[in-house]
Motif scaffolding. Structure first.
Motif, mmCIF file in Angstrom:
data_model
loop_
_atom_site.group_PDB
_atom_site.id
_atom_site.type_symbol
_atom_site.label_atom_id
_atom_site.label_comp_id
_atom_site.label_asym_id
_atom_site.label_seq_id
_atom_site.Cartn_x
_atom_site.Cartn_y
_atom_site.Cartn_z
ATOM 1 N N VAL A 1 -23.375 -17.405 -19.022
ATOM 2 C CA VAL A 1 -22.933 -18.063 -17.480
ATOM 3 C C VAL A 1 -24.319 -17.798 -16.778
ATOM 4 O O VAL A 1 -24.889 -16.540 -16.636
ATOM 5 N N ALA A 2 -24.899 -18.740 -16.193
ATOM 6 C CA ALA A 2 -26.167 -18.530 -15.538
ATOM 7 C C ALA A 2 -25.927 -18.643 -14.105
ATOM 8 O O ALA A 2 -25.125 -19.123 -13.284
ATOM 9 N N TYR B 1 -22.195 -20.062 -12.156
ATOM 10 C CA TYR B 1 -20.919 -19.296 -11.956
ATOM 11 C C TYR B 1 -19.915 -20.189 -11.341
ATOM 12 O O TYR B 1 -18.742 -20.033 -11.783
ATOM 13 N N SER B 2 -20.183 -21.124 -10.381
ATOM 14 C CA SER B 2 -18.976 -21.848 -10.070
ATOM 15 C C SER B 2 -18.222 -22.765 -11.165
ATOM 16 O O SER B 2 -16.909 -22.911 -11.473
ATOM 17 N N THR C 1 -14.609 -22.335 -12.485
ATOM 18 C CA THR C 1 -13.546 -23.288 -12.578
ATOM 19 C C THR C 1 -12.883 -23.517 -14.036
ATOM 20 O O THR C 1 -11.688 -23.795 -14.100
ATOM 21 N N HIS C 2 -13.578 -23.105 -15.086
ATOM 22 C CA HIS C 2 -13.188 -22.971 -16.292
ATOM 23 C C HIS C 2 -12.911 -21.614 -16.775
ATOM 24 O O HIS C 2 -12.930 -21.145 -18.079
ATOM 25 N N PHE C 3 -12.301 -20.742 -16.077
ATOM 26 C CA PHE C 3 -12.256 -19.064 -16.434
ATOM 27 C C PHE C 3 -11.259 -19.078 -17.525
ATOM 28 O O PHE C 3 -11.667 -18.345 -18.480
ATOM 29 N N LYS C 4 -10.429 -19.701 -17.589
ATOM 30 C CA LYS C 4 -9.265 -19.567 -18.639
ATOM 31 C C LYS C 4 -10.208 -19.934 -20.012
ATOM 32 O O LYS C 4 -9.658 -19.351 -20.828
ATOM 33 N N ASP C 5 -10.830 -21.107 -20.094
ATOM 34 C CA ASP C 5 -11.461 -21.719 -20.974
ATOM 35 C C ASP C 5 -12.461 -20.477 -21.562
ATOM 36 O O ASP C 5 -12.797 -20.339 -22.824
#
Length: 141
Positions: free
Chosen positions: A34-35, A12-13, A17-21
């Protein structure tokens, strides 16, 4: 060069970090996973999930008239509503489904006779009242 159809984030980290992506990829129709602690989740647009449930979950609405009242029920499920008209009975059925979805999330999801209603609850939560009325008429398998 083609992009992979699934984007996997091992934690999830890394997804955070790449949430927009993550959101950009789902908007383009790509699957994103997401694992976290051995559990893999999928991120997807809510309208696509609702559309899938609209087709996959059958409403099986039955209507009957009794003593001047219209009875609406979902065959095979514990939902019965009534009204003075068909529209009134169906609107009451929408209200019953909304109340059930809240109860299911709060306490019923682990009960043996309710646990298989996950898809129905997700459809209710992702739909407007008008969309549920449309589901009664045109939804299902």
């Amino acid at each position: 060069m083609s992009q992979p159809s699934v984007i996997d984030y091992p934690s999830y980290s890394s997804a955070r970090t790449h949430f927009k992506d993550v959101l950009d990829a789902t908007e383009r129709g790509r699957s994103v996973t997401v694992a976290r602690e051995g559990q893999v989740s999928v991120v997807m647009p809510a309208d696509k999930l609702r559309s899938f449930f609209f087709r996959a979950v059958s409403p099986r609405v039955e209507l009957a008239s009794e003593d001047g009242r219209v009875i609406a029920l979902l065959s095979g499920r514990p939902f019965v509503s009534e009204g003075s008209t068909v529209d009134g009975a169906l609107e009451d059925l929408v209200l019953s489904l909304r109340e059930y979805a809240e109860d299911w999330e709060a306490r019923l999801q682990g009960a043996p006779n309710h646990r298989d209603n996950w898809a129905l609850v997700q459809l209710v939560k992702l739909s407007s009242d008008d969309e549920l009325l449309e589901w009664f008429e045109r939804g299902g398998e």
